[in-house]
Design an enzyme around this catalytic site. Structure first.
Site, PDB file in Angstrom:
ATOM      1  N   LYS A   1      -5.947  -0.362   4.047  1.00  0.00           N
ATOM      2  CA  LYS A   1      -4.674   0.232   3.626  1.00  0.00           C
ATOM      3  C   LYS A   1      -4.327   1.450   4.470  1.00  0.00           C
ATOM      4  O   LYS A   1      -3.203   1.586   4.958  1.00  0.00           O
ATOM      5  CB  LYS A   1      -4.734   0.627   2.153  1.00  0.00           C
ATOM      6  CG  LYS A   1      -3.417   1.190   1.615  1.00  0.00           C
ATOM      7  CD  LYS A   1      -3.582   1.822   0.248  1.00  0.00           C
ATOM      8  CE  LYS A   1      -4.223   3.186   0.362  1.00  0.00           C
ATOM      9  NZ  LYS A   1      -4.241   3.929  -0.920  1.00  0.00           N
TER      10      LYS A   1
ATOM     11  N   ASP B   1      -0.686  -0.372  -1.730  1.00  0.00           N
ATOM     12  CA  ASP B   1      -1.250   0.622  -2.633  1.00  0.00           C
ATOM     13  C   ASP B   1      -0.975   0.179  -4.063  1.00  0.00           C
ATOM     14  O   ASP B   1      -0.501  -0.932  -4.303  1.00  0.00           O
ATOM     15  CB  ASP B   1      -0.664   2.008  -2.348  1.00  0.00           C
ATOM     16  CG  ASP B   1       0.802   2.126  -2.758  1.00  0.00           C
ATOM     17  OD1 ASP B   1       1.438   1.091  -3.073  1.00  0.00           O
ATOM     18  OD2 ASP B   1       1.313   3.259  -2.780  1.00  0.00           O
TER      19      ASP B   1
END
Length: 223
Positions: free
Chosen positions: A121, A139
């Site tokens: 991420k 997220d």
């Protein structure tokens, strides 16, 4: 699961609602962005920005983080969750940048994930925001929104959500959509109190329809 036309409606709505969506972590260069994103794990961007305001005045380059003791760095970021572990990762990250990349943040996703505290991420955020490479960082907001709307399945892992979004969204829209979905989740489709009653996508959202139906039932019961 939504159709291609319905997904396009969602993307257009995200754009209409949050045309100026952007990375809210304050930074001036790729190195500061890497540090800020590493600090943001399980923490709000607002708190990270509050801490980095002073942090980035004190620490300008990787060498600066290694010039102080671990305890001093921990003290500088102690208001952030998991600060002890994050301080260790930041120092290791800086060591790697100096030893392998001449103190510069690498542009390649694969190289970024070799840095301490930098997962998939974080690497997606950095390549997208710092280097303009299309990417979708999943997220908690992106995951929640994509699952509530039925773009992805509830049982999908974070990686499966990322792959699904990459498949269903045009590549040139990945980065903008990532930011718009975060804003949509952060300010509209919130975890605890989503604004279903005023949501322009309620007609597509089974989760929202269930919430509205449940709310009406509770209201009727109270009458």
């Amino acid at each position: 699961m939504l159709t291609k036309a319905q997904i396009r409606e969602c993307l257009n709505t995200f754009q209409a609602m949050f045309p100026d969506a952007h990375c809210e972590l304050v930074h001036e260069n790729p190195f500061e962005l890497v540090i800020a994103v590493a600090l943001s794990a399980q923490c709000t961007d607002a708190l990270v920005n509050k801490v980095t305001k002073n942090l980035f005045e004190k620490y300008k380059k990787p060498e600066d983080y290694l010039a102080v003791s671990l305890e001093e760095l921990q003290e500088d970021i102690k208001s952030i969750g998991l600060y002890r572990n994050k301080a260790k990762n930041i120092r290791r990250l800086c060591e790697t940048l100096i030893e392998k990349y001449n103190g510069e943040v690498p542009r390649e996703h694969e190289e970024l994930t070799k840095l301490a505290g930098v997962g998939r991420k974080t690497a997606n955020v950095v390549v997208s925001v710092a280097f303009g490479v299309p990417a979708i960082a999943v997220d908690t907001h992106v995951e929640r929104v994509s699952k509530r709307l039925g773009i992805c399945r509830w049982k999908d892992s974070v990686l499966e959500v990322e792959k699904t979004l990459m498949r269903k969204i045009p590549r040139e829209e990945w980065s903008d959509t990532h930011h718009r979905m975060i804003f949509f989740g952060r300010y509209h489709c919130k975890a605890q109190s989503p604004k279903c009653e005023v949501c322009p996508l309620l007609h597509l959202c089974r989760e929202g329809q269930k919430r509205m139906k449940k709310g009406k039932a509770l209201h009727a019961k109270e009458q």
